[in-house]
Enzyme design. Structure first.
Site, short mmCIF file in Angstrom:
data_model
loop_
_atom_site.label_atom_id
_atom_site.label_comp_id
_atom_site.label_asym_id
_atom_site.label_seq_id
_atom_site.Cartn_x
_atom_site.Cartn_y
_atom_site.Cartn_z
N GLU A 107 0.79 -1.22 0.00
CA GLU A 107 0.00 0.00 0.00
C GLU A 107 0.83 1.29 0.00
O GLU A 107 0.37 2.31 -0.53
CB GLU A 107 -0.93 0.01 1.22
CG GLU A 107 -1.93 -1.11 1.26
CD GLU A 107 -2.92 -1.04 0.11
OE1 GLU A 107 -3.54 0.02 -0.08
OE2 GLU A 107 -3.06 -2.05 -0.62
N SER A 158 -51.17 -20.10 -17.02
CA SER A 158 -52.22 -19.26 -17.61
C SER A 158 -52.16 -17.81 -17.17
O SER A 158 -52.94 -16.99 -17.66
CB SER A 158 -53.60 -19.84 -17.30
OG SER A 158 -53.82 -21.01 -18.04
#
Length: 802
Positions: free
Chosen positions: A169, A439
């Site tokens: 870092e 349906s």
């Protein structure tokens, strides 16, 4: 010498005398001066210089002599200037402003430095909790995420972790002053250009950002961050800064700090981490959720190797030989945080997924300190959970139910049930599990027909079975009827009339209507074959509710959403939903579709249990049952609320769906049974105390209310015997029994999966009328109408699809 006067001398004298005498009068004197004035020399005129200026005067002196003097100390407005230039700041004014800003900046910086405190490690994580609330903005649903955190003293954090994080870092950590001017400029340019938020480059700045993440959005706050970094670097030892950073950084898996990270990833204490494990924890720091080995092992391994390489090449804390001996470590299974326990876990994860879809970073959601107000109504949600918990005790353990309730006027999701416990089952049965629509898909054919000009009173042959160019369709229980209109066909969910309509109209119209109403073109099973009317495509409950909301809202499509607004920890605005309503259907189409969809919930319809439980409140809806009873659905609505319910039963391995096992009072697991009953229970409780709002009456194509008049109908004799089925018919999904006939004791033959259904070719030959069985009484051919007195082809001999 001659005494004579020279010629002209006396004349000259006399002239002089006369001139002297003449000059004694004013007029004469003036005339004399004009005559005696010398003629000026011819000169070249210099631009900008007065024509009578003496040519012998130096240029610099002339300018100094003619320049206007300032009227005030700052020379503003500027003296001697006109127009725009008179108001242009003078150098005196600009200098004064610069000096003022300089000293003001010094004073502001000194004030910020004096009032900026260095935070303690225990202050960090509390400031990062993101909370989700119900729609009232006060009642908490849950938090992102659990704050698992243990602070370790600096001397207890292992050196291999410190060495790995410095190498990865900030390799200049021990030399820099806490900030990186280059990194600050880079981040500023990126933010001003509209790029995503960038972090600082030094470990000290990252530590400060952990404290302020989600709390600061102003440039004043960013300046304070830099000042804090400098102040921390001056007040604290480097080893202390590094230890605080490792105690507060977020590692994913709900873990803050190196101790909790070691437990979450490896099930051990930080002091027990080896070099490979330490490097992996450091590797996930930039984006823990995205780089977690459990989610993205390839990316995690690449970043792990990067940390090792930097320890060898940048800081020298590992030798090449030591690095070569390391192998990528295995992590333990991640256990979800307790805040996602129960039914609310599905709400929380639906909120998270919607925020991610709108550009929120996954780790920011966990650590941003946001306040999220959802659209979930607490009463409606509780009514939903209660309705499902009250199902009969003999309900099979692997019976799954998913429900969604939506406000059609806004698209807001008011309730959602994705399962019993998110920690036990991460798949959301409301938003992720797919079921064959059955349906319920007929509503799309109904809408498409109304858009094409078909009438609700058009008639179609409801005989069963019927064959359309090799495609055989049967009604539930093989119930056979004569000529019925669309209202009757919808009431009893007859398959054959709707199949005939779909063939006559063109099945591609049904598909187009479904897409217009919100279904994706990539919906599994969604095609333009005639069988699409019977629901061979697979939908989620959320998609079903969203599409029916278009009808309920009068033809306006809105994106279903669960997040209303998001604010930062400091109360500033972060996000708010904006209505994206778009008209996709004619209002008359939506009104008349609702007229038809009220038939199934009537006292004679396939979902008459809704009418019974809701005490006659106006409700529209549709049942749906897929092939072999593998799923059962009901979706319905009032003007205030749309609710969809889906039920299915996966196999033990979760790979296939089994036929639903009957339970409670339901022998046939159709959409008009358990799903319709659940729907009625949810809606009855959710709408308690709200007015009963009527739907619109039927209208014509121009939106005018139609007068009720007696309709002339052609009736065909009712069949009293079941016809012989054609050889090797192609069976279709069956549907609920009509109200006028009890279902036969023998269950209908199971239908094959939709993928096995034959699809008519693009240019089929006109089929011959289906053969009549010998025992069937002769019945006159039914001539269907569209309700506009325009004759059409008989549905027993359908038109070629358009």
């Amino acid at each position: 010498m001659s005494d004579k006067t020279p010629k002209g001398t006396s004349r000259t004298r006399s002239s002089g005398k006369r001139a002297a005498r003449a000059a004694t009068t004013p007029a004469a004197a003036s005339l004399s001066r004009s005559r005696t004035k010398p003629r000026p020399e011819t000169t070249t005129r210099t631009p900008g210089r007065p024509s009578d200026a003496p040519s012998s005067t130096p240029r610099g002196n002339r300018r100094a002599k003619n320049k206007p003097k300032p009227t005030n100390l700052l020379n503003y407005p500027r003296a001697g200037r006109e127009g725009f230039w008179r108001w242009w700041p003078s150098w005196r004014l600009l200098s004064a402003v610069f000096v003022l800003l300089f000293f003001a900046g010094i004073g502001f910086g000194a004030w910020l430095y004096a009032t900026t405190d260095v935070p303690e490690p225990t202050d960090i994580a509390v400031a990062q909790t993101t909370r989700v609330y119900y729609a009232d903005g006060e009642t908490l649903i849950g938090e992102f995420s659990d704050l698992n955190r243990t602070i370790l003293p600096a001397d207890e954090i292992p050196d291999n972790v410190k060495e790995a994080v410095v190498a990865s870092e900030d390799s200049t950590f021990y030399e820099n002053r806490g900030i990186s001017p280059k990194g600050i400029v880079r981040a500023l340019v990126n933010n001003l250009s509209g790029g995503s938020r960038q972090g600082a480059s030094t470990i000290t700045q990252q530590y400060v950002e952990n404290y302020y993440t989600g709390k600061v959005t102003s440039y004043t706050g960013k300046v304070r961050e830099m000042i804090m970094a400098v102040k921390i670097d001056q007040e604290l030892d480097k080893n202390e800064i590094l230890s605080r950073y490792l105690n507060t950084i977020y590692f994913g898996r709900s873990a803050y700090g190196i101790e909790e990270a070691a437990q979450a990833y490896f099930g051990k204490s930080a002091s027990e981490l080896d070099d490979a494990e330490a490097a992996l924890l450091v590797a996930v720091i930039p984006a823990p959720s995205a780089y977690d080995p459990a989610k993205n092992p390839d990316k995690a391994k690449a970043l792990w190797q990067r940390v090792i390489d930097r320890e060898v090449n940048e800081t020298g804390t590992l030798t090449k030989e030591e690095a070569d001996k390391l192998s990528f470590p295995e992590t333990i299974e991640y256990k979800r945080q307790s805040s996602l326990r129960g039914t609310n876990g599905y709400l929380m994860m639906t909120v998270r997924k919607e925020l991610e879809a709108r550009g929120f970073d996954e780790d920011d959601i966990d650590t941003g300190g946001y306040t999220i107000v959802s659209t979930i109504d607490k009463h409606t949600q509780e009514s939903t959970v209660e309705a499902i918990n009250d199902l009969p005790e003999d309900r099979p353990e692997n019976n799954h139910v998913g429900t969604v309730s939506i406000d059609p006027s806004t698209g807001a999701i008011r309730a959602l049930y994705g399962g019993e416990d998110y920690l036990k089952q991460q798949r959301n049965d409301a938003t992720q599990s797919r079921m064959q629509a059955g349906s319920t898909f007929k509503a799309f054919t109904l809408v498409a027909a109304l858009e094409e000009g078909y009438s609700l009173h058009s008639h179609w042959d409801a005989s069963s079975p019927r064959t359309f160019k090799g495609w055989t369709v049967k009604n539930f229980g093989n119930a056979s009827r004569g000529s019925v209109d669309l209202l009757t066909a919808t009431r009893h969910s007859y398959n054959t009339p709707y199949a005939a309509l779909n063939v006559d109209m063109g099945a591609e119209k049904t598909r187009e209507a479904a897409i217009k109403m919100g279904l994706s073109e990539k919906t599994p099973g969604l095609d333009d074959s005639p069988s699409n009317v019977l629901g061979s495509s697979s939908l989620t409950v959320l998609e079903l509710a969203g599409s029916y909301s278009v009808i309920a809202s009068g033809g306006i499509k809105r994106t279903p959403h669960i997040v209303e607004k998001v604010t930062n920890a400091d109360g500033s605005h972060k996000y708010a939903y904006k209505d994206d309503g778009e008209r996709v259907l004619k209002e008359s189409t939506a009104i008349n579709a609702t007229v038809a969809l009220q038939e199934p919930t009537s006292s004679r319809g396939s979902a008459r249990i809704v009418n019974e439980k809701m005490d006659g409140r106006p409700v529209a809806g549709k049942t749906g049952t897929s092939s072999s009873f593998r799923s059962a659905l009901f979706v319905g609505y009032t003007p205030q609320l749309v609710t969809a319910v889906g039920m299915f039963q996966p196999s033990a391995d979760g790979r296939t769906e089994e036929p639903l096992t009957p339970f409670g009072p339901w022998e046939d697991m159709t959409g008009g049974g358990a799903p319709a009953s659940i729907f009625a229970d949810i809606m009855t409780s959710a709408l308690d105390g709200q007015d009963e709002v009527d739907f619109h009456d039927e209208v014509d194509s121009e939106g005018k209310k139609k007068r009720k008049k007696r309709k002339k109908r052609t009736h065909a004799p009712r069949r009293t015997t079941q016809p012989k089925a054609p050889a090797q018919p192609s069976e279709q999904p069956s549907e609920e029994p009509p109200a006028t006939e009890e279902p036969s004791e023998e269950a209908p033959e199971p239908a094959p999966e939709p993928s096995e259904q034959p699809t008519p070719s693009s240019k089929p030959e006109k089929p011959k009328p289906e053969p009549e069985p010998s025992e069937k009484p002769k019945t006159p051919k039914v001539q269907p109408t569209r309700g506009n007195d325009k004759p059409v082809e008989p549905t027993v001999t359908p038109k070629e699809p358009r």
